[in-house]
Write a protein that holds these residues in place. Structure first.
Motif, mmCIF file in Angstrom:
data_model
loop_
_atom_site.group_PDB
_atom_site.id
_atom_site.type_symbol
_atom_site.label_atom_id
_atom_site.label_comp_id
_atom_site.label_asym_id
_atom_site.label_seq_id
_atom_site.Cartn_x
_atom_site.Cartn_y
_atom_site.Cartn_z
ATOM 1 N N SER A 102 5.996 9.993 5.706
ATOM 2 C CA SER A 102 5.315 10.857 6.674
ATOM 3 C C SER A 102 3.805 10.975 6.394
ATOM 4 O O SER A 102 3.064 11.557 7.191
ATOM 5 C CB SER A 102 5.936 12.252 6.655
ATOM 6 N N SER A 103 3.353 10.442 5.262
ATOM 7 C CA SER A 103 1.943 10.538 4.900
ATOM 8 C C SER A 103 1.061 9.893 5.959
ATOM 9 O O SER A 103 1.387 8.826 6.494
ATOM 10 C CB SER A 103 1.694 9.873 3.542
ATOM 11 N N ILE A 104 -0.054 10.515 6.241
ATOM 12 C CA ILE A 104 -0.988 9.981 7.231
ATOM 13 C C ILE A 104 -1.505 8.610 6.809
ATOM 14 O O ILE A 104 -1.862 7.783 7.653
ATOM 15 C CB ILE A 104 -2.181 10.964 7.436
ATOM 16 N N ALA A 105 -1.520 8.346 5.497
ATOM 17 C CA ALA A 105 -2.011 7.064 4.993
ATOM 18 C C ALA A 105 -1.162 5.889 5.462
ATOM 19 O O ALA A 105 -1.649 4.758 5.557
ATOM 20 C CB ALA A 105 -2.065 7.075 3.466
ATOM 21 N N LEU A 106 0.122 6.153 5.766
ATOM 22 C CA LEU A 106 1.028 5.081 6.181
ATOM 23 C C LEU A 106 1.285 5.071 7.685
ATOM 24 O O LEU A 106 2.055 4.242 8.175
ATOM 25 C CB LEU A 106 2.366 5.211 5.440
ATOM 26 N N ASN B 123 0.804 -1.219 0.000
ATOM 27 C CA ASN B 123 0.000 0.000 0.000
ATOM 28 C C ASN B 123 0.844 1.280 0.000
ATOM 29 O O ASN B 123 0.296 2.365 0.200
ATOM 30 C CB ASN B 123 -0.923 0.006 1.224
ATOM 31 N N GLU B 124 2.143 1.156 -0.253
ATOM 32 C CA GLU B 124 3.014 2.317 -0.113
ATOM 33 C C GLU B 124 2.876 3.329 -1.250
ATOM 34 O O GLU B 124 3.447 4.412 -1.179
ATOM 35 C CB GLU B 124 4.462 1.857 0.005
ATOM 36 N N ARG B 125 2.145 2.987 -2.299
ATOM 37 C CA ARG B 125 1.909 3.936 -3.390
ATOM 38 C C ARG B 125 0.471 4.459 -3.405
ATOM 39 O O ARG B 125 0.039 5.075 -4.379
ATOM 40 C CB ARG B 125 2.229 3.273 -4.737
ATOM 41 N N ILE B 126 -0.255 4.192 -2.346
ATOM 42 C CA ILE B 126 -1.662 4.613 -2.284
ATOM 43 C C ILE B 126 -1.797 5.751 -1.268
ATOM 44 O O ILE B 126 -1.562 5.554 -0.073
ATOM 45 C CB ILE B 126 -2.562 3.428 -1.870
ATOM 46 N N ASP B 127 -2.158 6.931 -1.743
ATOM 47 C CA ASP B 127 -2.269 8.066 -0.829
ATOM 48 C C ASP B 127 -3.715 8.278 -0.389
ATOM 49 O O ASP B 127 -4.614 7.511 -0.749
ATOM 50 C CB ASP B 127 -1.683 9.336 -1.441
ATOM 51 N N VAL B 128 -3.922 9.305 0.405
ATOM 52 C CA VAL B 128 -5.240 9.545 1.008
ATOM 53 C C VAL B 128 -6.313 9.764 -0.060
ATOM 54 O O VAL B 128 -7.447 9.289 0.080
ATOM 55 C CB VAL B 128 -5.174 10.769 1.952
ATOM 56 N N ARG B 129 -5.969 10.465 -1.140
ATOM 57 C CA ARG B 129 -6.951 10.711 -2.205
ATOM 58 C C ARG B 129 -7.452 9.406 -2.806
ATOM 59 O O ARG B 129 -8.646 9.244 -3.066
ATOM 60 C CB ARG B 129 -6.328 11.581 -3.304
ATOM 61 N N HIS B 130 -6.525 8.466 -3.024
ATOM 62 C CA HIS B 130 -6.908 7.177 -3.587
ATOM 63 C C HIS B 130 -7.766 6.381 -2.610
ATOM 64 O O HIS B 130 -8.722 5.707 -3.013
ATOM 65 C CB HIS B 130 -5.661 6.363 -3.946
#
Length: 388
Positions: A174-178, A104-111
């Motif tokens: 640092s993305s909140i998704a991770l 899931n490391e290429r999936i951001d909050v928008r996705h």
């Protein structure tokens, strides 16, 4: 010096041979286990009545809570399973967790939000979710195969037109998704798993107390007997599958990937292999075989459950129309690929891993489904979804 090198070479060769032999032994076990676990999954999902289109759709209006009861108890039990594995073999759990994050490391909050909302809309349209499509096929539900076809078209559409555009770069660490709740809260993972696990299971049984599972349950026309079980109890069974998935397959529970594996078989044909190279990774390998056999087992388990209640094929009033089945299935799998998982992958497994991104995806699924269901009811006045 040369003797030592020769000795090391022999030892490495022996280790390699032992590893290969171990893999050969494990493969038959994994194959049999994946089918068996799939049968249990399909049987329990069917007995809990959460494969019914009316139950899934009306859950979005909170007119039915069977799906919510199973969902809470499944996540709660999955969290307790993770706590147990952490105590027994923390390194195995770390491998499973890191593997889930890696995927899931290429999936951001928008996705996550977009994919989740698409799944929610698809759930209302098709009266299904990626995992229950296989359960509905096993139950002989009207147009379930059309939903599956729509889902396969959704996977093909995603990998042909969206995958490269949406996954160009890795999401910053640092993305909140991770992010993970234990790190954000400064609390040990095992403590959160225990607290949330017990809490969610308790909520499921409180709902069971106030909204008994016998309410609105299918009844056999021949024997006039109830053919379903408590959704909260069935959810515990589904949640326990997480423990076996982690131990046997070194991976998390999930089923929507089975559609990617099915579509990826096109890559065996050279022209499709060149057209959709990103699907090639789903074509071969024991992990893909396990995923596909688990889905096959779900079909078999659901069939066994439906036949045991003299309900096969399931009455057509529990299904969706052909067009809604197809487009709903299409949105379900486009959404699942965008969000990196479905109600089982992101909803049960991801939330059990205490990942913020999974919480966002799960909330978006329900937000999308509730918004669409309410909007449809307000516009058409068809609050029972009879015309869907």
């Amino acid at each position: 010096m040369s003797t030592n090198n020769e000795s090391n070479s022999i030892q490495n060769s022996d280790k390699s041979k032992n590893a290969k032999l171990s893999n050969r032994i494990n493969i038959p076990i994994q194959i049999v286990s994946s089918i068996a676990l799939g049968i249990i999954f399909g049987f329990l999902m069917n007995k809990g009545s959460v494969c019914l289109s009316t139950i899934i759709r009306r859950q979005m209006l909170f007119a039915r809570v069977a799906m919510l009861k199973m969902f809470f108890s499944a996540i709660g039990t999955s969290m307790l399973s993770i706590a147990l594995l952490t105590l027994i073999d923390e390194s195995t759990y770390r491998n499973v967790l890191n593997g889930f994050i890696k995927r899931n490391e290429r999936i951001d909050v928008r996705h996550l939000i977009t994919g989740g909302c698409l799944m929610g809309v698809g759930m209302v349209l098709a009266g299904s979710c990626p995992g229950t499509i296989f359960v509905q096929i096993g139950a002989g539900l009207r147009n379930a195969l059309i939903t599956a076809l729509g889902g396969m078209c959704g996977v093909l559409f995603y990998y042909l037109f969206l995958q490269k555009r949406l996954t160009k770069h890795e999401v910053p660490k640092s993305s909140i998704a991770l992010q993970q709740l234990p790190d954000l809260m400064g609390v040990k993972r095992i403590h959160l798993n225990l607290i949330f696990g017990v809490t969610l299971i308790s909520i499921a049984f409180i709902l069971e107390y106030f909204f008994t599972y016998t309410y609105g349950l299918m009844v056999s026309s021949e024997f006039q007997k109830l053919t379903g079980w408590s959704a909260a109890v069935c959810g515990i069974g589904v949640g326990l599958l997480q423990l076996f998935f982690m131990i046997l397959f070194q991976k998390s529970l999930g089923i929507s990937t089975a559609f990617s594996v099915l579509v990826a078989q096109l890559c065996r044909i050279p022209v499709f292999k060149q057209l959709i190279p990103s699907l090639e990774s789903f074509t071969y390998g024991i992990q893909n075989i396990v995923t596909l056999l688990f889905a096959f087992g779900a079909v078999v388990g659901s069939f066994m459950s439906t036949v045991s209640g003299n309900q096969f094929p399931l009455n057509e009033r529990y299904g969706a129309t052909p067009w809604n089945s197809f487009f709903g299935g299409f949105l379900l799998l486009v959404g699942a690929r965008c969000a990196g998982g479905c109600t089982s992958g992101q909803g049960i497994s991801g939330v059990s891993h205490l990942l913020v991104g999974s919480l966002i995806a799960t909330a978006s699924i329900f937000a999308g489904g509730i918004s669409f269901a309410v909007s449809y009811g307000l516009i058409t006045g068809d609050w029972q979804f009879h015309n869907l």
